[in-house]
Design an enzyme around this catalytic site. Structure first.
Site, PDB file in Angstrom:
ATOM      1  N   LYS A  90       7.490  -6.585  -3.203  1.00  0.00           N
ATOM      2  CA  LYS A  90       6.981  -7.321  -4.368  1.00  0.00           C
ATOM      3  C   LYS A  90       7.680  -6.838  -5.637  1.00  0.00           C
ATOM      4  CE  LYS A  90       2.469  -8.266  -2.276  1.00  0.00           C
ATOM      5  NZ  LYS A  90       2.556  -7.405  -1.088  1.00  0.00           N
TER       6      LYS A  90
HETATM    7  O1  LIG Z   1       3.734 -10.037   0.327  1.00  0.00           O
HETATM    8  C1  LIG Z   1       2.902  -9.705   1.185  1.00  0.00           C
HETATM    9  O2  LIG Z   1       3.227  -9.420   2.319  1.00  0.00           O
HETATM   10  C2  LIG Z   1       1.479  -9.811   0.826  1.00  0.00           C
HETATM   11  C3  LIG Z   1       1.156 -10.818  -0.069  1.00  0.00           C
HETATM   12  C4  LIG Z   1      -0.180 -11.171  -0.246  1.00  0.00           C
HETATM   13  O3  LIG Z   1      -0.501 -12.133  -0.921  1.00  0.00           O
HETATM   14  N1  LIG Z   1      -1.138 -10.441   0.386  1.00  0.00           N
HETATM   15  C5  LIG Z   1      -0.832  -9.386   1.205  1.00  0.00           C
HETATM   16  O4  LIG Z   1      -1.762  -8.804   1.787  1.00  0.00           O
HETATM   17  N2  LIG Z   1       0.483  -9.018   1.383  1.00  0.00           N
HETATM   18  C6  LIG Z   1       0.821  -7.822   2.191  1.00  0.00           C
HETATM   19  O5  LIG Z   1       0.540  -8.107   3.545  1.00  0.00           O
HETATM   20  C7  LIG Z   1      -0.042  -6.978   4.192  1.00  0.00           C
HETATM   21  C8  LIG Z   1      -1.435  -7.337   4.634  1.00  0.00           C
HETATM   22  O6  LIG Z   1      -1.948  -6.335   5.446  1.00  0.00           O
HETATM   23  P1  LIG Z   1      -3.202  -6.581   6.415  1.00  0.00           P
HETATM   24  O7  LIG Z   1      -4.310  -7.060   5.555  1.00  0.00           O
HETATM   25  O8  LIG Z   1      -3.434  -5.221   6.990  1.00  0.00           O
HETATM   26  O9  LIG Z   1      -2.772  -7.599   7.449  1.00  0.00           O
HETATM   27  C9  LIG Z   1      -0.001  -5.844   3.186  1.00  0.00           C
HETATM   28  O10 LIG Z   1       1.206  -5.125   3.381  1.00  0.00           O
HETATM   29  C10 LIG Z   1       0.035  -6.545   1.859  1.00  0.00           C
HETATM   30  O11 LIG Z   1       0.714  -5.786   0.869  1.00  0.00           O
END
Ligand SMILES: O=C(O)c1cc(=O)[nH]c(=O)n1[C@@H]1O[C@H](COP(=O)(O)O)[C@@H](O)[C@H]1O
Length: 281
Positions: A90
């Site tokens: 990001k």
């Molecule tokens: O860009 C991302 O991957 C991201 C964007 C977003 O809107 N929301 C989001 O959760 N993420 C990332 O996606 C992952 C979600 O993790 P879990 O919730 O464990 O599946 C994390 O690494 C967050 O930083």
């Protein structure tokens, strides 16, 4: 082959549109060696069910230099497995700093083929990322509508959605306008993709329509409440064009049990396919 080609090819060949997030949490492990070994085990075991992998940089940066070495190994192992790496960083800053970020994360020792970027400083600041990615056959994924409950403070909420819709429009009309080839898998997708949370199933068709040439990354599957069966609006006919992403829901499906990680990845893959009416070969 570009990032879009490789993931679309994996989707077609392996019948998966799952992105496996590799976000190792220090508190889950005895020490960095344990973290490294488990993360590499999860990567290798879930690879057959993954269209790509997405390490979140924060978890590696939290370990300092040792974490960056682990990240380098994770990226190298993914490449050996033929899995494209989408780094979740990001990043976003004024142009000259953006170029340094782009060089570090898209061309450096721990580089991924793709990187998530933040458009808050303005679209001109994304140009170094886009140009660097394009020169490598890579991709950037621009935050459009994030998965978190508080996104509405700045991105728009309810029916307004003004900022997110404007970012989507700019992604489609200004950044993702390169010439695309025809006829081969993935050639319909530009090097500029977009992030839209899997937690907003009702909005996915809107963003799909606004950005027809963008691969959509849909994080929030599993731990944040996103359901595989509700994501069909993000996909183009044939079940291509989007990647649904789960991190904790795969890596820590049941503690550190890698067999459970494999079962979770397979279930996410199968649930996505069932909702889309496509079968894994
Ligand atoms: O860009 C991302 O991957 C991201 C964007 C977003 O809107 N929301 C989001 O959760 N993420 C990332 O996606 C992952 C979600 O993790 P879990 O919730 O464990 O599946 C994390 O690494 C967050 O930083």
């Amino acid at each position: 082959m570009t990032f879009a080609h490789v993931v679309t090819d994996r989707t077609r060949r392996l019948g998966t549109r799952l992105c496996v997030g590799l976000d190792p949490r220090t508190e889950a492990y005895r020490d960095p060696d344990h973290l490294r070994a488990h993360t590499l085990d999860v990567l290798e075991a879930t690879a057959p069910y993954a269209a790509c992998v997405k390490p979140q940089l924060a978890f590696y940066e939290a370990l300092g230099l040792e974490g960056l070495h682990i990240l380098e190994e994770v990226c190298a192992a993914a490449r050996t497995l033929g899995l494209p790496v989408l780094l979740d960083g990001k990043r976003g800053d004024i142009g000259s700093t953006a170029l340094a970020y782009a060089q570090g994360w898209l061309t450096g020792r721990h580089a991924g083929a793709a990187l998530t970027v933040n458009p808050f400083l303005g679209f001109e600041t994304l140009t170094p990322f886009v140009e660097t990615a394009r020169a490598q056959g890579g991709a950037v994924f621009v935050l459009v509508k994030t998965s978190n409950p508080g996104q509405g403070d700045l991105q728009g909420s309810g029916v307004s959605e003004r900022v997110a819709v404007e970012v989507a429009r700019l992604c489609a009309e200004e950044l993702g306008t390169e010439e695309l080839g025809a006829g081969k898998p993935g050639t319909g997708y530009a090097s500029v993709g977009a992030v839209v949370g899997a937690t907003h199933p009702q909005d996915l068709a809107l963003y799909r329509a606004l950005m027809p040439r963008a691969l959509l990354l849909l994080p929030g599957l599993g731990a944040q409440g996103g359901a595989a069966g509700a994501l069909t609006g993000a996909f183009a006919p044939g079940g291509v064009g989007a990647l649904a992403s789960a991190s904790r829901g795969v890596q820590y499906a049941s503690g550190l049990d890698v067999t459970a990680s494999v079962a979770a990845a397979r279930t996410f893959r199968d649930d996505l396919n069932a909702a889309l009416g496509v079968a894994a070969p």
